[in-house]
Every structure is written in structure tokens, then in C-alpha cells.
Design an enzyme around this catalytic site. Sequence first.
Site, PDB file in Angstrom:
ATOM      1  N   ARG A  84      -3.013  -0.822  -6.693  1.00 43.21           N
ATOM      2  CA  ARG A  84      -1.592  -1.171  -6.613  1.00 43.21           C
ATOM      3  C   ARG A  84      -1.488  -2.685  -6.445  1.00 43.21           C
ATOM      4  NH1 ARG A  84       2.009  -1.274  -1.454  1.00 43.21           N
ATOM      5  NH2 ARG A  84       3.969  -1.836  -2.438  1.00 43.21           N
ATOM      6  N   HIS A 128       7.435  -7.598  -4.281  1.00 42.95           N
ATOM      7  CA  HIS A 128       6.760  -7.622  -2.973  1.00 42.95           C
ATOM      8  C   HIS A 128       7.114  -8.974  -2.336  1.00 42.95           C
ATOM      9  CE1 HIS A 128       3.247  -5.666  -0.687  1.00 42.95           C
ATOM     10  NE2 HIS A 128       3.610  -6.687   0.056  1.00 42.95           N
ATOM     11  N   GLU A 173       8.772  -2.271   0.828  1.00 47.04           N
ATOM     12  CA  GLU A 173       9.288  -2.458   2.179  1.00 47.04           C
ATOM     13  C   GLU A 173      10.577  -3.290   2.224  1.00 47.04           C
ATOM     14  OE1 GLU A 173       6.221  -3.851   4.808  1.00 47.04           O
ATOM     15  OE2 GLU A 173       4.929  -2.153   4.404  1.00 47.04           O
ATOM     16  N   ASN A 302       4.302   3.311   3.540  1.00 49.88           N
ATOM     17  CA  ASN A 302       3.368   2.342   4.122  1.00 49.88           C
ATOM     18  C   ASN A 302       3.371   2.565   5.623  1.00 49.88           C
ATOM     19  OD1 ASN A 302       3.468   1.373   1.534  1.00 49.88           O
ATOM     20  ND2 ASN A 302       4.285  -0.645   2.051  1.00 49.88           N
ATOM     21  N   TYR A 304       1.371   1.642   9.432  1.00 44.12           N
ATOM     22  CA  TYR A 304       0.370   0.926  10.236  1.00 44.12           C
ATOM     23  C   TYR A 304       0.317   1.418  11.673  1.00 44.12           C
ATOM     24  CZ  TYR A 304      -0.153  -2.072   6.229  1.00 44.12           C
ATOM     25  OH  TYR A 304      -0.427  -2.515   4.963  1.00 44.12           O
ATOM     26  N   GLU A 379       0.308   1.954   1.434  1.00 42.92           N
ATOM     27  CA  GLU A 379      -0.391   0.957   2.253  1.00 42.92           C
ATOM     28  C   GLU A 379      -0.785   1.598   3.567  1.00 42.92           C
ATOM     29  OE1 GLU A 379       1.476  -2.817   3.134  1.00 42.92           O
ATOM     30  OE2 GLU A 379       2.202  -2.995   1.067  1.00 42.92           O
TER      31      GLU A 379
HETATM   32  C1  FCB Z   1       2.909  -4.813   4.978  1.00 36.20           C
HETATM   33  C2  FCB Z   1       3.047  -5.653   3.727  1.00 36.20           C
HETATM   34  C3  FCB Z   1       1.741  -6.197   3.211  1.00 36.20           C
HETATM   35  C4  FCB Z   1       0.862  -6.667   4.341  1.00 36.20           C
HETATM   36  C5  FCB Z   1       0.705  -5.566   5.354  1.00 36.20           C
HETATM   37  C6  FCB Z   1      -0.227  -5.913   6.503  1.00 36.20           C
HETATM   38  O1  FCB Z   1       4.092  -4.830   5.704  1.00 36.20           O
HETATM   39  O2  FCB Z   1       3.671  -4.913   2.708  1.00 36.20           O
HETATM   40  O3  FCB Z   1       2.019  -7.226   2.299  1.00 36.20           O
HETATM   41  O4  FCB Z   1       1.395  -7.801   4.899  1.00 36.20           O
HETATM   42  O5  FCB Z   1       1.947  -5.236   5.895  1.00 36.20           O
END
Ligand code: FCB
Length: 478
Positions: A84, A128, A173, A302, A304, A379
Site C-alpha cells: 500500500r 495521505h 485517516e 488503521n 495502533y 496500518e
Molecule cells: C498513521 C499514519 C502513518 C504513520 C503512522 C505511524 O497515523 O497514517 O503515516 O504516521 O500513523
Amino acid sequence: MPEPATPATPVTFPPAFLWGAATSAYQIEGAVREGGRTPSIWDTFSHTPGKTAGGEHGDIAVDHYHRYRDDVAMMADLGLNAYRFSISWSRVQPTGRGPAVQVGLDFYRRLVDELLDKGIKPAVTLYHWDLPQELEDAGGWPERDTAYRFAEYAQIVGEALGDRVEQWITLNEPWCSAFLGYASGVHAPGRTDPAASLKAAHHLNLAHGLATSALRAAMPARNSVALSLNSSVVRPVSQDPADLAAARKIDDLANGVFHGPILHGAYPESLFAATELITDWSYVEDGDLRAINQPLDALGLNYYTPALVSAADNDLSGPRADGHGSSEFSPWPGADDVAFHQTPGERTEMGWSIDPTGLHELIMRYTREAPGLPLYITENGAAYDDKPDPDGRVHDPERISYLHGHLAAVRRAVSDGADVRGYYLWSLMDNFEWAYGYEKRFGAVYVDYATLARTPKSSALWYGQAARSGTLPPVPEV
Ligand code: FCB
């Protein structure tokens, strides 16, 4: 809480599962003045003193523009079957309007052909975060016209690459574009205007809807159109009604503001109530919600780390942080009565707690929220302070453990009935991490910034083995 490190039975994925890595244009390409490219808001922002760590910028980044062939070969050697990446808008349409620049389109065509040649499935993200500066000068995302400009750009790229790229993502995002860009100002263009940030959110939604229609008109019907949301998993610190209300408010501002109109054709009423002192939403014109609510072929998530919130007057000790950089301005318009708390558990180099249960929860939520819509994890990954050994190898067992935990959570969601078709690790290689500059290394591949040499970390080899076999290899001891 972390998944058990070594599950009793092997974690095996369906044969068609995509094992990818993700990047974005400004974070890796460099070559910012080549081929007619003009500055984006990230060029301007990163060259503005005080905006990024060490004043770092993407002028060279990891020079992917010149090294894309080697980078694709590296992915193929690792065993990945999907990639991607994003298109730099100002490389293909420098002023954000008018005719396309052939040199820019040709770069992406060559990249895609290289990927296809190596059996790697490309997924294109159109946006992006790197808006052409000229469009920001004309008002940026708070300006309605930017949505129309985006649809035109989508059509250009769809016509140029739609014959060879099947997977399309309109926006990455949009929460970050709207609220980090226009409310807290830690991202480009660095504005701190809560009303403008909500306007930006609406115009990003409109841009997504118009671009989806434009792509469908420009491309073969077999292609898939999606967007990538950084939907938050918002958890209240307690079941106290005030904390539950705080969590609901953040859920509206993080999630409902986008998936409401995009998936269901309406903003949450509670979002209007939460923001009524900031904006009257009069820029939502007749027909906008219909334009935004386009049928999608898939949804990108995405993930984290989760968020932990309480009512602001709930006096809890401990650090407060929402994980979105430091600014005296909040990225949460209308939520001054909400406090963010450090989530428990081990953390990555970003200070983000490691919690694969959040990913499982997120996938199951969208399985309910959008029944029948295939999901991709577009992501997921972790930053660590990786350093080469004296022998030149880079060992990153923490990242392997992170990936294992999150991939196992994905697999668990699949067993629980979710239709997850692929996973894109963030990121293929170390790169420009926005306001953090080059300080935070998210790559599975190590980049020596002095020489730009690439060295796959042990996590890249581990992930490649997973991709080749469809089964997660064991996790080494940390
Ligand atoms: C996301 C972004 C990516 C990168 C990661 C750590 O929010 O889409 O570009 O910065 O975090």
C-alpha cells in the site's frame, strides 16, 4: 492485554490473505522538486521552524523516488504479496487543479508495473495528508472547493492507473487531516481553529464521496474502492455515567464524524450537540450526505493503540495524554470536559501502549457496523529505537512480538466471523514520521539515514516467513 506469546496451536490465515506493508508518498519519496512536483502542505510545514523534531523534512526522505525498483525487489525477496502506497497529489497535478503532469503519472505507473511484475498486489491511497500548497492557500480542507478538486484528481489517477491497480483507498485517516491539521496544529497546515477543523472534516467526507463516484466512472468495475480510517477504540476509565458520556463524545469526534455519513448517510445527532458552540454545520448542503454515503467495496482500518478517557472533573492521578503529540490546542473540538489518560501496559517508542485486544474489538465493531463489508488492516505497527549490531544486523524482537500479538488478534476476529482480507504492516521501512521527523523508526526494514542503505530487521524476515507460509512463526525471546 497482550495475546499469549506462544499460542498452543499455530496461527494460520486463509490462503488468499494479503500480507502487505504500507508507506506514504511524503514519508518516503524525497525528490520533492523533481518532475514538476510543487510543494505540498507538508513541504511548507516541515520547513517552518519549530514544526518538526530537529527541523526535519521529507526533501530526501528515504529517496524511494529513485530507489523504487530496489525497494520493490526487497519486498519480493521478503515474500510480501501486497503493498500500500500513496500518490503525491502535487506530483501528478502540481497546482491541485487542471491538467496532469505525465512525468508524475509515469513514476507511479512504473512503480505499479514493477510490483505487478513481482507478484505484489498494489493498493493505492490517493491522499495521505499532502495537500498541494496552492489548495491550502485557497482555503484548504475547510473550503468546499477542495472536495471538488480532490474528485478531479481522483479521476485523473483512476484513468491513469485503473487498468492495473485494483485496490483503491481515497483518504488516509481523515481524522488526522482535519483535527491534527486544523485544530491542534501538530500536523500540516498547522492551523488551530476548531470551527475550521469540523468544516475540514465535512469536506473530507465530501471529498471521499465525490472521489468514490469519480473513481467508479473512470475505472473498470472490478476495482475496489475503500478508505482508511484510524477509528479509535475509546474506553472509559469507569462505568460512571460521566465517564461513559466522555467516551461517547470522543467516539463521535473520532469515529462517528466519519463513519456516520460514510457508512450510514448521517452525522450522529450527539455530535451536533457536542459541537454546537463551535459550529452550526450550515456548510452541510442538501445532497451532501447522499454524495458521501457511496457504497464501498471494503473498509481499511488503521490501528495502533486504544484511548482511555474520563470526564475531565474525574480527578484521577497519573499522566494525561491522548498520544497525538503536544499542543496547547486540543484536537477534540467541543470536548474540553473530557480527559485522556495513559493506557496501561508496555509501550512502544511513541509512548503508545501495546494492546492487541483493541484491534480485535475494532474489527468486531466494524463487522457489526458495516455487515458484509470486507475489512483490511491498512496500518498497524510499532516504533522502536532500533540500532544495528556490530555485525550490521538489526534485531527487533519487540516488533516481532507486537506483530505477532496483533496478527493473532486479527486471526481471532476472523474466527469470530469477521471478513478480514489482508494486513499491511506500518511501515515497510523507516521513514519521515511527520512531526517526529526521523526519530521514530516504524520500519520492518532499517534505513541508515547517512547512506540510505536498507537492511531488513529481524521482524521483516519474521513477517516475510509468515507471508510465505500463511502461519505465524514462533516469537523469539525478547
Ligand atoms: C498513521 C499514519 C502513518 C504513520 C503512522 C505511524 O497515523 O497514517 O503515516 O504516521 O500513523
